[in-house]
Design a protein around this motif. Structure first.
Motif, PDB file in Angstrom:
ATOM      1  N   ASP A   7       0.863  -1.180   0.000  1.00 34.51           N
ATOM      2  CA  ASP A   7       0.000   0.000   0.000  1.00 34.51           C
ATOM      3  C   ASP A   7       0.899   1.229   0.000  1.00 34.51           C
ATOM      4  O   ASP A   7       1.125   1.857   1.016  1.00 34.51           O
ATOM      5  CB  ASP A   7      -0.881  -0.031   1.247  1.00 34.51           C
ATOM      6  CG  ASP A   7      -1.685   1.249   1.418  1.00 34.51           C
ATOM      7  OD1 ASP A   7      -1.815   1.996   0.430  1.00 34.51           O
ATOM      8  OD2 ASP A   7      -2.171   1.485   2.535  1.00 34.51           O
ATOM      9  N   LEU A   8       1.454   1.556  -1.162  1.00 28.31           N
ATOM     10  CA  LEU A   8       2.462   2.617  -1.230  1.00 28.31           C
ATOM     11  C   LEU A   8       1.871   4.013  -1.085  1.00 28.31           C
ATOM     12  O   LEU A   8       2.602   4.988  -0.954  1.00 28.31           O
ATOM     13  CB  LEU A   8       3.253   2.533  -2.541  1.00 28.31           C
ATOM     14  CG  LEU A   8       4.195   1.328  -2.666  1.00 28.31           C
ATOM     15  CD1 LEU A   8       4.961   1.395  -3.972  1.00 28.31           C
ATOM     16  CD2 LEU A   8       5.170   1.283  -1.498  1.00 28.31           C
ATOM     17  N   LEU A   9       0.558   4.124  -1.144  1.00 31.17           N
ATOM     18  CA  LEU A   9      -0.062   5.437  -0.963  1.00 31.17           C
ATOM     19  C   LEU A   9      -0.584   5.622   0.459  1.00 31.17           C
ATOM     20  O   LEU A   9      -1.081   6.690   0.799  1.00 31.17           O
ATOM     21  CB  LEU A   9      -1.220   5.617  -1.948  1.00 31.17           C
ATOM     22  CG  LEU A   9      -0.860   5.522  -3.428  1.00 31.17           C
ATOM     23  CD1 LEU A   9      -2.072   5.797  -4.288  1.00 31.17           C
ATOM     24  CD2 LEU A   9       0.252   6.513  -3.761  1.00 31.17           C
TER      25      LEU A   9
ATOM     26  N   THR B 135      -3.617  -2.081  -1.268  1.00 28.24           N
ATOM     27  CA  THR B 135      -2.332  -2.231  -1.951  1.00 28.24           C
ATOM     28  C   THR B 135      -2.479  -1.832  -3.415  1.00 28.24           C
ATOM     29  O   THR B 135      -3.595  -1.629  -3.911  1.00 28.24           O
ATOM     30  CB  THR B 135      -1.840  -3.679  -1.864  1.00 28.24           C
ATOM     31  OG1 THR B 135      -2.730  -4.507  -2.621  1.00 28.24           O
ATOM     32  CG2 THR B 135      -1.797  -4.164  -0.419  1.00 28.24           C
ATOM     33  N   LEU B 136      -1.347  -1.752  -4.114  1.00 28.24           N
ATOM     34  CA  LEU B 136      -1.403  -1.343  -5.518  1.00 28.24           C
ATOM     35  C   LEU B 136      -2.243  -2.318  -6.340  1.00 28.24           C
ATOM     36  O   LEU B 136      -3.062  -1.899  -7.162  1.00 28.24           O
ATOM     37  CB  LEU B 136       0.016  -1.238  -6.085  1.00 28.24           C
ATOM     38  CG  LEU B 136       0.885  -0.143  -5.468  1.00 28.24           C
ATOM     39  CD1 LEU B 136       2.262  -0.137  -6.128  1.00 28.24           C
ATOM     40  CD2 LEU B 136       0.232   1.225  -5.604  1.00 28.24           C
ATOM     41  N   ILE B 137      -2.057  -3.621  -6.109  1.00 24.96           N
ATOM     42  CA  ILE B 137      -2.824  -4.580  -6.917  1.00 24.96           C
ATOM     43  C   ILE B 137      -4.299  -4.545  -6.521  1.00 24.96           C
ATOM     44  O   ILE B 137      -5.179  -4.704  -7.372  1.00 24.96           O
ATOM     45  CB  ILE B 137      -2.240  -6.011  -6.832  1.00 24.96           C
ATOM     46  CG1 ILE B 137      -2.830  -6.882  -7.944  1.00 24.96           C
ATOM     47  CG2 ILE B 137      -2.461  -6.645  -5.462  1.00 24.96           C
ATOM     48  CD1 ILE B 137      -2.148  -8.233  -8.113  1.00 24.96           C
ATOM     49  N   GLN B 138      -4.579  -4.293  -5.255  1.00 22.07           N
ATOM     50  CA  GLN B 138      -5.972  -4.164  -4.834  1.00 22.07           C
ATOM     51  C   GLN B 138      -6.626  -2.961  -5.500  1.00 22.07           C
ATOM     52  O   GLN B 138      -7.754  -3.034  -5.998  1.00 22.07           O
ATOM     53  CB  GLN B 138      -6.059  -4.029  -3.304  1.00 22.07           C
ATOM     54  CG  GLN B 138      -5.831  -5.346  -2.564  1.00 22.07           C
ATOM     55  CD  GLN B 138      -5.810  -5.181  -1.055  1.00 22.07           C
ATOM     56  OE1 GLN B 138      -5.359  -4.146  -0.558  1.00 22.07           O
ATOM     57  NE2 GLN B 138      -6.273  -6.181  -0.339  1.00 22.07           N
ATOM     58  N   SER B 139      -5.910  -1.823  -5.526  1.00 20.49           N
ATOM     59  CA  SER B 139      -6.457  -0.622  -6.172  1.00 20.49           C
ATOM     60  C   SER B 139      -6.649  -0.850  -7.666  1.00 20.49           C
ATOM     61  O   SER B 139      -7.628  -0.386  -8.254  1.00 20.49           O
ATOM     62  CB  SER B 139      -5.523   0.573  -5.948  1.00 20.49           C
ATOM     63  OG  SER B 139      -5.427   0.860  -4.580  1.00 20.49           O
ATOM     64  N   THR B 140      -5.692  -1.541  -8.278  1.00 29.18           N
ATOM     65  CA  THR B 140      -5.808  -1.825  -9.713  1.00 29.18           C
ATOM     66  C   THR B 140      -7.035  -2.695  -9.976  1.00 29.18           C
ATOM     67  O   THR B 140      -7.826  -2.448 -10.903  1.00 29.18           O
ATOM     68  CB  THR B 140      -4.532  -2.531 -10.215  1.00 29.18           C
ATOM     69  OG1 THR B 140      -3.407  -1.698  -9.926  1.00 29.18           O
ATOM     70  CG2 THR B 140      -4.595  -2.789 -11.711  1.00 29.18           C
TER      71      THR B 140
ATOM     72  N   VAL C 183      -9.754  -7.515 -24.696  1.00 27.59           N
ATOM     73  CA  VAL C 183      -8.969  -7.616 -23.463  1.00 27.59           C
ATOM     74  C   VAL C 183      -8.171  -6.331 -23.277  1.00 27.59           C
ATOM     75  O   VAL C 183      -7.801  -5.659 -24.248  1.00 27.59           O
ATOM     76  CB  VAL C 183      -8.001  -8.825 -23.488  1.00 27.59           C
ATOM     77  CG1 VAL C 183      -8.777 -10.146 -23.591  1.00 27.59           C
ATOM     78  CG2 VAL C 183      -6.986  -8.712 -24.605  1.00 27.59           C
ATOM     79  N   GLY C 184      -7.935  -6.006 -22.024  1.00 25.39           N
ATOM     80  CA  GLY C 184      -7.114  -4.832 -21.720  1.00 25.39           C
ATOM     81  C   GLY C 184      -6.088  -5.221 -20.670  1.00 25.39           C
ATOM     82  O   GLY C 184      -6.439  -5.894 -19.704  1.00 25.39           O
ATOM     83  N   SER C 185      -4.860  -4.804 -20.877  1.00 21.20           N
ATOM     84  CA  SER C 185      -3.798  -5.152 -19.937  1.00 21.20           C
ATOM     85  C   SER C 185      -3.355  -3.904 -19.175  1.00 21.20           C
ATOM     86  O   SER C 185      -3.018  -2.874 -19.781  1.00 21.20           O
ATOM     87  CB  SER C 185      -2.617  -5.734 -20.726  1.00 21.20           C
ATOM     88  OG  SER C 185      -1.482  -5.796 -19.902  1.00 21.20           O
ATOM     89  N   PHE C 186      -3.356  -4.016 -17.836  1.00 19.61           N
ATOM     90  CA  PHE C 186      -3.026  -2.862 -16.991  1.00 19.61           C
ATOM     91  C   PHE C 186      -2.114  -3.350 -15.864  1.00 19.61           C
ATOM     92  O   PHE C 186      -2.506  -4.231 -15.088  1.00 19.61           O
ATOM     93  CB  PHE C 186      -4.306  -2.260 -16.390  1.00 19.61           C
ATOM     94  CG  PHE C 186      -5.295  -1.818 -17.420  1.00 19.61           C
ATOM     95  CD1 PHE C 186      -5.277  -0.522 -17.903  1.00 19.61           C
ATOM     96  CD2 PHE C 186      -6.226  -2.719 -17.941  1.00 19.61           C
ATOM     97  CE1 PHE C 186      -6.190  -0.113 -18.872  1.00 19.61           C
ATOM     98  CE2 PHE C 186      -7.134  -2.314 -18.922  1.00 19.61           C
ATOM     99  CZ  PHE C 186      -7.120  -1.011 -19.378  1.00 19.61           C
ATOM    100  N   ALA C 187      -0.934  -2.783 -15.761  1.00 16.31           N
ATOM    101  CA  ALA C 187       0.049  -3.242 -14.764  1.00 16.31           C
ATOM    102  C   ALA C 187      -0.509  -3.147 -13.346  1.00 16.31           C
ATOM    103  O   ALA C 187      -1.301  -2.247 -13.028  1.00 16.31           O
ATOM    104  CB  ALA C 187       1.331  -2.416 -14.869  1.00 16.31           C
ATOM    105  N   ALA C 188      -0.087  -4.070 -12.507  1.00 23.47           N
ATOM    106  CA  ALA C 188      -0.598  -4.172 -11.132  1.00 23.47           C
ATOM    107  C   ALA C 188      -0.062  -3.085 -10.221  1.00 23.47           C
ATOM    108  O   ALA C 188      -0.594  -2.871  -9.133  1.00 23.47           O
ATOM    109  CB  ALA C 188      -0.231  -5.538 -10.543  1.00 23.47           C
ATOM    110  N   ASP C 189       0.999  -2.397 -10.657  1.00 24.60           N
ATOM    111  CA  ASP C 189       1.682  -1.508  -9.710  1.00 24.60           C
ATOM    112  C   ASP C 189       1.662  -0.045 -10.133  1.00 24.60           C
ATOM    113  O   ASP C 189       2.534   0.724  -9.742  1.00 24.60           O
ATOM    114  CB  ASP C 189       3.109  -1.994  -9.459  1.00 24.60           C
ATOM    115  CG  ASP C 189       3.890  -2.181 -10.749  1.00 24.60           C
ATOM    116  OD1 ASP C 189       3.365  -1.827 -11.833  1.00 24.60           O
ATOM    117  OD2 ASP C 189       5.022  -2.680 -10.677  1.00 24.60           O
TER     118      ASP C 189
ATOM    119  N   LEU D  29       5.483   6.744   5.102  1.00 22.89           N
ATOM    120  CA  LEU D  29       4.674   5.616   4.625  1.00 22.89           C
ATOM    121  C   LEU D  29       4.611   4.628   5.777  1.00 22.89           C
ATOM    122  O   LEU D  29       5.535   3.842   5.989  1.00 22.89           O
ATOM    123  CB  LEU D  29       5.321   4.978   3.384  1.00 22.89           C
ATOM    124  CG  LEU D  29       4.528   3.798   2.787  1.00 22.89           C
ATOM    125  CD1 LEU D  29       3.154   4.252   2.315  1.00 22.89           C
ATOM    126  CD2 LEU D  29       5.290   3.158   1.642  1.00 22.89           C
ATOM    127  N   GLY D  30       3.543   4.710   6.544  1.00 27.13           N
ATOM    128  CA  GLY D  30       3.420   3.901   7.754  1.00 27.13           C
ATOM    129  C   GLY D  30       2.866   4.786   8.854  1.00 27.13           C
ATOM    130  O   GLY D  30       2.188   5.778   8.592  1.00 27.13           O
TER     131      GLY D  30
END
Lengths: 403, 403
Positions: free
Chosen positions: B35-37, B42-47, B114-120, B335-336
């Motif tokens: 969860d870098l924000l 987390t990034l993959i969860q947001s994606t 199909v659409g490809s979108f990076a997880a991060d 971050l934390g």
């Protein structure tokens, strides 16, 4: 007297947290318990070794806080329990030195010479140190409270200075370097420190004092009578405990027991504990310099032996860095395992890896990094002195857990 | 089609360690799992959230390394097992996108988009994102491999650029912003990046691609026939597993059992495993841009939709800092838990307290401090990109335990 030191007893006041060495040094584990030179012996162990070599192992006493007694006993198992004076609360150096002296005088006679040497100083040059102590003991026998002045190698503003007066060589032939202390001066500003240095007549005051027990106790009664009477009462109580212990040991012996095994020294603190309860909390908190040395110097009663040994009080991490060898060609200093530090394009740093982790520095120059299990400190080396401000801030913000 | 996205399937390639975010990001726990924000996802969860809102939860697939499947399942319990494609070893984005597409085409028809979108990646501006994807889907239906170009907000040298060509608005009325991609260009130097920016015709290539499954697979057979055949074989094997699973579930159902409880999906990977064993290791490791998008753009087969949403790939800790709110008036980013950071006379730092310790900074400016249980990193923010050099150095010195 075999080596000229048979009547000499060393006292090691082991107090002071070493706030500027936080987060390594803590209230619960002060500076003197650490091996800050990375040489395998802690500061108090090195201090003990140095003094035991002069006075003999059984002539070295330690005054420390009750909470540090266990750690001191663990680091110095060779010190007998009756040579460790436990303070219920810090009352500065006058109380510490006076109590040890009063007890030692009662045990070994009023004419013994005592010397007080802080537990957390670093000294290099054994021969010069022994010679300075030897001359200090001779000067003490002649009735002077005798300090050892450190050659001022730079115009430091972190130390008090000693202004040397006339030589005492004629009066005390066995201490050819002894001189009168003209006066003690407080930590100067930079310009004054520079001026002191240029005269060649000033040395650093490292708080080392050597004196006859009776001389010290007489002066204490003169300058601080209330403190002196309280110390006398506590010392008398400790001697009463001594007697009770000796009697118990004798009785055990008569019963054919091994007194070391059947008689517990810890059971014989009744009188001391009562006297401590009665007097200790209200003792004046004052440094020995202010209570005795400075007023007495005005009367010409203080002498100085110049110490020609290397000395440092390792006040902060910059001092630690200065005393450690570099572990690479970019002047990296590591107090701990160098394998736990990885640097890339970094120079002049001091790292204390004390949390079993890898510390990595990328493009970091002249910084202090102290890594402990519950707290990490990062600061420029040049601001090492200000670490005490960080500790103050943590204290004020209720982080006693980190102090 | 209810919302215009019923034939749309999103693929999230979740690969890449995020070396420049070491020691937070590791081989065993890459960037996309964090969860870098500091926003609770987390990034993959947001994606996933972003794409599920467009395509529907059951139209989102994830391609990731076998070792990360458990973590992905834990973070995204709403994703069905058959929507997670586990890669035995990283083979870059072409293999990841092609395999997911080939399987989805077999399951849902060759004409799906199909659409490809990076997880991060981080995206801000949901409405603009949905509109860009909508136009991209329209453009994909018209036969174009369609990318979404990011407004270049600065002359970055960290990204490739897309040079936009003529408008496709006439050809595709439902995608009024679509245009042909004139060409893709590599990460430029600073002067070239500045020149690109001044033309107003260049956008960042964020690696987002939207396309009809048949169009992609046909082009892959054209440009990378060997890779395409291997992918087909693996996809066929997965479909065989699908059938075996469906049959087992039907039989369980007939027996009156709850198939979800009595039939374990994990038991139906026999054909996939065999095909993976046969083909995966030897697959060409190549990015989708190089394998398909760039050669096809030369033939005029690639379109671009300009994305007017905020985008960042959070490549390093300086990017993390830029996206985090300040926790004090001196621009400290944490971050934390901010309570684990204590600063004195320090400004502009980014601290990641990830080891349950207190990080204290005294006179430390514009630095990155990342505190993890087994490794600490300190570096100037300006050198955040070079963290990968530190990782390389640790790798070369045999510290795989820290990677």
């Amino acid at each position: 007297m075999s080596n000229g030191f048979d009547d000499f007893y060393a006292i090691i006041p082991a107090g002071g947290t070493g706030t500027r060495l936080w987060p390594l040094s803590r209230e619960a584990k002060p500076k003197f318990l650490f091996d800050l030179l990375g040489q395998g012996r802690t500061l108090i162990q090195s201090t003990f070794d140095r003094l035991a070599a002069i006075a003999g192992m059984d002539h070295v006493c330690i005054s420390t806080g009750e909470r540090h007694v266990a750690a001191v006993e663990e680091q110095l198992p060779e010190v007998a329990p009756e040579h460790i004076f436990a303070e219920p609360a810090p009352r500065d150096s006058t109380a510490a030195i006076a109590l040890a002296t009063a007890v030692l005088a009662r045990r070994h006679g009023n004419n013994i010479v005592v010397g007080s040497f802080a537990a957390d100083h670093v000294i290099r040059g054994k021969v010069a140190f022994v010679d300075a102590v030897r001359q200090a003991v001779e000067t003490a026998r002649a009735g002077y409270i005798t300090t050892i002045g450190i050659a001022a190698s730079r115009p430091s503003t972190a130390f008090g200075y000693i202004h040397e007066g006339q030589s005492l060589a004629d009066e005390i032939p066995d201490a050819p370097d002894a001189c009168i202390v003209e006066r003690f001066v407080e930590k100067p500003n930079a310009a004054t420190a520079q001026a002191y240095l240029s005269t060649g007549e000033y040395r650093w005051n490292a708080g080392m004092f050597v004196m006859r027990a009776d001389v010290l106790l007489d002066h204490l009664h003169q300058y601080k009578p209330q403190l002196a009477r309280a110390i006398d009462a506590i010392a008398d109580a400790i001697i009463e405990d001594d007697r009770a212990l000796a009697q118990a040991q004798a009785e055990a012996h008569e019963r054919g027991e091994n007194a070391r095994e059947t008689v517990d020294v810890a059971d014989f603190h009744e009188h001391r504990d009562a006297a401590m309860n009665k007097y200790w909390q209200s003792l004046e908190k004052i440094a020995f310099d202010y209570a005795v040395a400075e007023p007495l110097s005005v009367e010409g009663g203080v002498a100085m032996i110049p110490g020609d040994f290397g000395w440092d009080d390792i006040g902060d991490f910059n001092s630690v860095a200065a005393l450690l060898p570099s572990v690479n060609e970019r002047n990296l200093k590591v107090l701990g395992n160098p394998d736990q530090v990885v640097t890339l394009d970094s120079a002049g740093d001091i790292v204390v890896p004390d949390a079993n982790r890898t510390v990595t520095l990328l493009g970091v120059n002249d910084m202090v990094v102290v890594d402990t299990p519950d707290a990490l400190l990062i600061a420029p080396r040049a601001r090492s002195q200000e670490v005490k401000s960080m500790v103050k801030m943590l204290d004020e913000s209720g982080r006693e857990d980190l102090l």
